[in-house]
Design a protein around this motif. Structure first.
Motif, short mmCIF file in Angstrom:
data_model
loop_
_atom_site.label_atom_id
_atom_site.label_comp_id
_atom_site.label_asym_id
_atom_site.label_seq_id
_atom_site.Cartn_x
_atom_site.Cartn_y
_atom_site.Cartn_z
N HIS A 126 65.30 28.03 -2.11
CA HIS A 126 65.29 28.03 -0.64
C HIS A 126 64.55 26.80 -0.11
O HIS A 126 65.06 26.08 0.77
CB HIS A 126 64.64 29.32 -0.14
CG HIS A 126 64.34 29.35 1.33
ND1 HIS A 126 65.33 29.33 2.30
CD2 HIS A 126 63.15 29.39 2.00
CE1 HIS A 126 64.77 29.35 3.50
NE2 HIS A 126 63.45 29.39 3.34
N LEU A 127 63.37 26.53 -0.65
CA LEU A 127 62.57 25.40 -0.17
C LEU A 127 63.20 24.06 -0.53
O LEU A 127 63.26 23.14 0.30
CB LEU A 127 61.15 25.49 -0.73
CG LEU A 127 60.30 26.65 -0.21
CD1 LEU A 127 59.00 26.74 -0.98
CD2 LEU A 127 60.04 26.51 1.29
N GLY B 143 64.92 20.82 1.80
CA GLY B 143 64.52 19.42 1.68
C GLY B 143 63.08 19.21 1.26
O GLY B 143 62.60 18.06 1.22
N HIS B 144 62.35 20.26 0.93
CA HIS B 144 60.94 20.10 0.54
C HIS B 144 60.84 19.48 -0.86
O HIS B 144 61.56 19.89 -1.77
CB HIS B 144 60.24 21.46 0.56
CG HIS B 144 60.07 22.01 1.94
ND1 HIS B 144 59.05 21.63 2.78
CD2 HIS B 144 60.83 22.91 2.65
CE1 HIS B 144 59.17 22.26 3.94
NE2 HIS B 144 60.24 23.05 3.88
N ILE C 140 54.01 22.53 7.92
CA ILE C 140 53.96 23.02 6.54
C ILE C 140 54.62 24.41 6.49
O ILE C 140 54.26 25.29 7.28
CB ILE C 140 52.51 23.11 6.02
CG1 ILE C 140 51.85 21.74 6.03
CG2 ILE C 140 52.49 23.69 4.61
CD1 ILE C 140 50.40 21.76 5.57
N SER C 141 55.57 24.57 5.58
CA SER C 141 56.17 25.89 5.35
C SER C 141 55.30 26.68 4.38
O SER C 141 54.68 26.11 3.48
CB SER C 141 57.58 25.74 4.78
OG SER C 141 58.48 25.26 5.76
N VAL C 142 55.28 28.00 4.56
CA VAL C 142 54.49 28.88 3.69
C VAL C 142 55.36 30.06 3.27
O VAL C 142 56.05 30.65 4.11
CB VAL C 142 53.22 29.40 4.41
CG1 VAL C 142 52.46 30.38 3.51
CG2 VAL C 142 52.31 28.24 4.82
N ALA D 55 60.91 26.21 7.19
CA ALA D 55 61.85 25.35 7.93
C ALA D 55 61.95 24.03 7.19
O ALA D 55 61.14 23.75 6.30
CB ALA D 55 61.34 25.13 9.37
N PRO D 56 62.92 23.20 7.51
CA PRO D 56 62.98 21.88 6.87
C PRO D 56 61.71 21.10 7.14
O PRO D 56 61.05 21.28 8.18
CB PRO D 56 64.20 21.23 7.56
CG PRO D 56 65.03 22.37 8.01
CD PRO D 56 64.06 23.44 8.42
N PRO D 57 61.30 20.24 6.22
CA PRO D 57 60.08 19.45 6.42
C PRO D 57 60.24 18.47 7.58
O PRO D 57 61.33 17.96 7.82
CB PRO D 57 59.90 18.72 5.08
CG PRO D 57 61.27 18.66 4.49
CD PRO D 57 61.96 19.92 4.93
N ALA D 58 59.12 18.22 8.27
CA ALA D 58 59.16 17.29 9.40
C ALA D 58 59.39 15.87 8.93
O ALA D 58 60.01 15.07 9.62
CB ALA D 58 57.85 17.39 10.20
#
Length: 342
Positions: A180-181, A185-186, A276-278, A337-340
């Protein structure tokens, strides 16, 4: 004018059932104890059950226990009572036990995942079997020494000594998180790992490493923390204060650590998931209590308990107990969410 209370009718006995069905009391015991197959015909078994139902007969399990030396009691050993996962495992086990007139005693090991002491002067005198969740079989030596049937839940399949085992597909759960991450795009990922050295957490770490390995540009860093919100927050604060680029995603070994990670991100003036996604693991009630709600892996804890108690009953009845691997499912919510930035 006085009135006298009519005495209640005598409770029907197995002799009454035998007389009504035209069979012996031994046959009644076999049928109602579910041990009739191969000894009594199906038609006779149905006749006995019909007679028992018509008479309102219920076996006296207390008396039966005295005769058989059985207490109809199972011990569920868990590392802690403070984790909702184990409470749900108990709920599932107790529900199945109640259907079979069994009881379940919940016993938190005084030393967590370390060796569990015998909770009674003699475990054999008080119990019919043991179910242990998320522990190593060698931590149960005091109980296994009593020669009790042992069913292991969420434990190392290579750890022999259990009569049956019920596991979750933990590795697949972590693969679902990582896919998923990575799909979002992480590439800079931190693993906030549990400091508890058990099989289930080792599997999470290994699955995460394997999923990230070979992905171009992906970097995985691991930090450990005890299983509480404050420790998760403090460990994440150290990650965010370290030199170099910040992670774009933090993968947590459970929802409790994830709650701490979210607090640390906010304290730094950053946002989840914009900066940052968690992600969490377990899908505890906490997962939907935090804001944003956690993307996490749902573990069917009640089903683990149900399967564990069913397996113990099979062992006690001399039937083969199947080993189960239960599927788990990623639940995507607002914390990812997608990384900034790439």
């Amino acid at each position: 004018m006085s009135s006298t209370q009519q005495p209640s009718p005598p409770r029907p006995t197995s002799r009454d059932v035998a007389r009504a069905a035209g069979v012996s009391q031994a046959t009644v015991s076999l049928v109602l104890g579910d041990k009739w197959r191969g000894r009594v015909s199906t038609a006779t078994a149905e006749r006995v059950r019909d007679s028992a139902r018509d008479l309102g007969y219920r076996p006296n399990f207390a008396a039966r226990s005295l005769r058989l030396g059985r207490t109809r009691t199972a011990l569920l050993v868990v590392p802690a009572l403070t984790n909702e996962f184990f409470a749900r495992v108990y709920t599932g086990a107790a529900a199945v036990a109640a259907e079979h007139d069994f009881g379940v005693v919940l016993y938190p090991s005084p030393d967590g995942t370390g060796p569990a002491r015998d909770p009674f002067a003699s475990a054999r005198a008080a119990l019919d079997g043991v179910i242990a969740s998320s522990m190593a079989a060698d931590a149960l030596g005091a109980l296994r020494g009593a020669d009790l049937p042992l069913v292991m839940l969420d434990s190392d399949p290579e750890d022999h000594g259990a009569a049956a085992r019920v596991n979750l597909d933990i590795a697949d759960g972590m693969r679902q998180v990582t896919d998923h991450l990575l799909g979002l795009g992480h590439r800079r990922i931190t693993h906030l790992a549990s400091a508890v050295g058990t099989w289930t957490f080792a599997v999470r770490a290994q699955a995460l490493r394997e999923a990230v390995r070979g992905v171009p540009g992906a970097v995985l860093r691991t930090v450990t923390a005890p299983l509480d919100v404050r420790s998760g927050r403090e460990a994440t604060e150290r990650v965010l204060a370290a030199p170099g680029p910040l992670p774009t995603a933090i993968v947590c070994d459970d929802d409790i650590l994830a709650a701490g990670a979210c607090k640390a991100v906010r304290r730094r003036g950053l946002r989840v998931p914009d900066d940052i996604s968690v992600t969490g693991f377990d899908d505890l009630a906490l997962a939907t209590a935090v804001e944003p709600e956690l993307t996490t892996v749902r573990l069917p804890a009640e089903q683990v308990g149900e399967r564990g108690m069913t397996a113990l009953l099979a062992v006690l009845e001399g039937r083969p107990a199947a080993h189960h691997d239960l599927p788990v499912r990623l639940v995507v919510r607002g914390s990812t969410a997608p990384p900034a930035t790439a």
